[in-house]
Design a protein around this motif. Structure first.
Motif, PDB file in Angstrom:
ATOM      1  N   LYS A  93       0.909  -1.097  -0.102  1.00 40.71           N
ATOM      2  CA  LYS A  93      -0.034   0.198   0.138  1.00 40.71           C
ATOM      3  C   LYS A  93       0.800   1.148   0.000  1.00 40.71           C
ATOM      4  O   LYS A  93       1.831   1.278   0.625  1.00 40.71           O
ATOM      5  N   LYS A  94       0.638   2.296  -0.910  1.00 43.16           N
ATOM      6  CA  LYS A  94       1.199   3.306  -0.947  1.00 43.16           C
ATOM      7  C   LYS A  94       0.894   4.389   0.397  1.00 43.16           C
ATOM      8  O   LYS A  94      -0.274   4.530   0.448  1.00 43.16           O
ATOM      9  N   VAL A  95       1.758   4.906   0.890  1.00 39.31           N
ATOM     10  CA  VAL A  95       1.301   5.931   2.143  1.00 39.31           C
ATOM     11  C   VAL A  95       0.915   7.236   1.106  1.00 39.31           C
ATOM     12  O   VAL A  95       1.940   7.861   0.603  1.00 39.31           O
ATOM     13  N   ILE A  96      -0.165   7.557   1.597  1.00 38.09           N
ATOM     14  CA  ILE A  96      -0.752   8.984   1.088  1.00 38.09           C
ATOM     15  C   ILE A  96      -1.100   9.722   2.371  1.00 38.09           C
ATOM     16  O   ILE A  96      -2.226  10.564   2.020  1.00 38.09           O
ATOM     17  N   ILE A  97      -0.612   9.548   3.365  1.00 39.15           N
ATOM     18  CA  ILE A  97      -1.165  10.109   4.486  1.00 39.15           C
ATOM     19  C   ILE A  97      -1.406  11.332   4.596  1.00 39.15           C
ATOM     20  O   ILE A  97      -2.302  12.274   5.041  1.00 39.15           O
ATOM     21  N   TRP A  98      -0.257  12.464   3.826  1.00 33.78           N
ATOM     22  CA  TRP A  98      -0.342  13.782   3.711  1.00 33.78           C
ATOM     23  C   TRP A  98      -1.864  14.195   2.993  1.00 33.78           C
ATOM     24  O   TRP A  98      -2.392  15.371   3.252  1.00 33.78           O
ATOM     25  N   GLN A  99      -2.207  13.638   2.018  1.00 39.21           N
ATOM     26  CA  GLN A  99      -3.542  13.931   1.067  1.00 39.21           C
ATOM     27  C   GLN A  99      -4.540  13.802   1.954  1.00 39.21           C
ATOM     28  O   GLN A  99      -5.703  14.353   2.141  1.00 39.21           O
ATOM     29  N   LYS A 100      -4.804  12.487   2.871  1.00 39.23           N
ATOM     30  CA  LYS A 100      -5.678  11.825   3.661  1.00 39.23           C
ATOM     31  C   LYS A 100      -5.867  12.814   4.601  1.00 39.23           C
ATOM     32  O   LYS A 100      -7.153  13.326   5.106  1.00 39.23           O
ATOM     33  N   ILE A 101      -5.002  13.413   5.267  1.00 40.44           N
ATOM     34  CA  ILE A 101      -5.064  14.418   6.522  1.00 40.44           C
ATOM     35  C   ILE A 101      -5.749  15.488   6.096  1.00 40.44           C
ATOM     36  O   ILE A 101      -6.846  16.079   6.598  1.00 40.44           O
ATOM     37  N   LYS A 102      -5.251  16.170   4.815  1.00 44.47           N
ATOM     38  CA  LYS A 102      -6.002  17.186   4.307  1.00 44.47           C
ATOM     39  C   LYS A 102      -7.516  17.107   3.812  1.00 44.47           C
ATOM     40  O   LYS A 102      -8.374  18.001   4.317  1.00 44.47           O
ATOM     41  N   GLU A 103      -7.621  16.234   3.290  1.00 43.03           N
ATOM     42  CA  GLU A 103      -8.986  15.613   2.724  1.00 43.03           C
ATOM     43  C   GLU A 103      -9.973  15.489   3.892  1.00 43.03           C
ATOM     44  O   GLU A 103     -10.919  16.153   3.836  1.00 43.03           O
ATOM     45  N   PHE A 104      -9.659  14.693   5.014  1.00 44.36           N
ATOM     46  CA  PHE A 104     -10.504  14.408   6.233  1.00 44.36           C
ATOM     47  C   PHE A 104     -10.745  15.682   6.886  1.00 44.36           C
ATOM     48  O   PHE A 104     -11.761  15.895   7.729  1.00 44.36           O
ATOM     49  N   ARG A 105      -9.487  16.467   7.232  1.00 43.96           N
ATOM     50  CA  ARG A 105      -9.686  17.661   7.913  1.00 43.96           C
ATOM     51  C   ARG A 105     -10.510  18.575   7.206  1.00 43.96           C
ATOM     52  O   ARG A 105     -11.384  19.271   8.096  1.00 43.96           O
ATOM     53  N   CYS A 106     -10.622  19.011   5.891  1.00 42.77           N
ATOM     54  CA  CYS A 106     -11.475  20.011   5.079  1.00 42.77           C
ATOM     55  C   CYS A 106     -12.972  19.229   5.312  1.00 42.77           C
ATOM     56  O   CYS A 106     -14.010  19.945   5.368  1.00 42.77           O
ATOM     57  N   LYS A 107     -13.035  18.018   5.115  1.00 41.40           N
ATOM     58  CA  LYS A 107     -14.472  17.175   5.351  1.00 41.40           C
ATOM     59  C   LYS A 107     -15.075  17.429   6.472  1.00 41.40           C
ATOM     60  O   LYS A 107     -16.322  17.688   6.525  1.00 41.40           O
ATOM     61  N   ASN A 108     -14.501  17.613   7.483  1.00 38.59           N
ATOM     62  CA  ASN A 108     -14.869  18.056   8.896  1.00 38.59           C
ATOM     63  C   ASN A 108     -14.744  19.225   9.247  1.00 38.59           C
ATOM     64  O   ASN A 108     -15.074  19.675  10.306  1.00 38.59           O
ATOM     65  N   SER A 109     -14.349  20.362   8.407  1.00 37.81           N
ATOM     66  CA  SER A 109     -14.561  21.665   8.510  1.00 37.81           C
ATOM     67  C   SER A 109     -13.640  22.013   9.575  1.00 37.81           C
ATOM     68  O   SER A 109     -13.859  22.955  10.471  1.00 37.81           O
ATOM     69  N   LEU A 110     -12.410  21.538   9.843  1.00 36.12           N
ATOM     70  CA  LEU A 110     -11.541  21.890  10.735  1.00 36.12           C
ATOM     71  C   LEU A 110     -10.185  22.441  10.294  1.00 36.12           C
ATOM     72  O   LEU A 110      -9.817  22.377   9.211  1.00 36.12           O
ATOM     73  N   THR A 111      -9.584  23.599  10.790  1.00 30.31           N
ATOM     74  CA  THR A 111      -8.650  23.994  10.685  1.00 30.31           C
ATOM     75  C   THR A 111      -7.503  23.397  10.944  1.00 30.31           C
ATOM     76  O   THR A 111      -7.473  22.461  11.593  1.00 30.31           O
ATOM     77  N   GLN A 112      -6.165  23.621  10.314  1.00 30.45           N
ATOM     78  CA  GLN A 112      -4.902  22.903  10.865  1.00 30.45           C
ATOM     79  C   GLN A 112      -4.496  23.226  12.260  1.00 30.45           C
ATOM     80  O   GLN A 112      -4.290  22.591  12.866  1.00 30.45           O
ATOM     81  N   LYS A 113      -5.131  24.560  12.799  1.00 31.86           N
ATOM     82  CA  LYS A 113      -4.938  24.914  14.106  1.00 31.86           C
ATOM     83  C   LYS A 113      -5.745  24.244  15.061  1.00 31.86           C
ATOM     84  O   LYS A 113      -5.402  23.552  16.158  1.00 31.86           O
ATOM     85  N   GLN A 114      -6.992  23.860  14.688  1.00 32.04           N
ATOM     86  CA  GLN A 114      -8.060  23.119  15.332  1.00 32.04           C
ATOM     87  C   GLN A 114      -7.594  21.319  15.742  1.00 32.04           C
ATOM     88  O   GLN A 114      -7.533  21.062  16.586  1.00 32.04           O
ATOM     89  N   VAL A 115      -6.861  21.005  14.483  1.00 30.81           N
ATOM     90  CA  VAL A 115      -6.414  19.559  14.680  1.00 30.81           C
ATOM     91  C   VAL A 115      -5.037  19.626  15.415  1.00 30.81           C
ATOM     92  O   VAL A 115      -4.970  18.860  16.096  1.00 30.81           O
TER      93      VAL A 115
END
Length: 82
Positions: A18-40
């Motif tokens: 499996k390819k690690v795409i954690i960077w993409q998924k972090i942003k995707e799920f953060r935006c999906k949940n309407s969270l800012t980087q600061k909130q996370v």
């Protein structure tokens, strides 16, 4: 398949890595949940700059953060990998 170090033929079944795409998924799920980087960052106890670096592939979160990160983002740890 050949071993690059010894150039011998190796009979190995194809691996499904499996390819690690954690960077993409972090942003995707953060935006999906309407969270800012600061909130996370606040929920994880890290700096907003750390979250930014994760999303820009400058670094990766420590493996010990993955369960909490998944809980904060409303996903499973498996979702960070394609």
């Amino acid at each position: 398949m050949f071993c690059s170090k010894c150039e011998k033929d190796i009979n190995v079944a194809p691996l499904h890595i499996k390819k690690v795409i954690i960077w993409q998924k972090i942003k995707e799920f953060r935006c999906k949940n309407s969270l800012t980087q600061k909130q996370v960052a606040d929920l994880l106890g890290v700096s907003p700059q750390s979250v930014s670096k994760w999303e820009h592939r400058e670094s990766y979160p420590d493996i010990t953060f993955l369960p909490l990160l998944a809980a904060v983002l409303g996903c499973r740890i498996d979702d960070f990998f394609a």
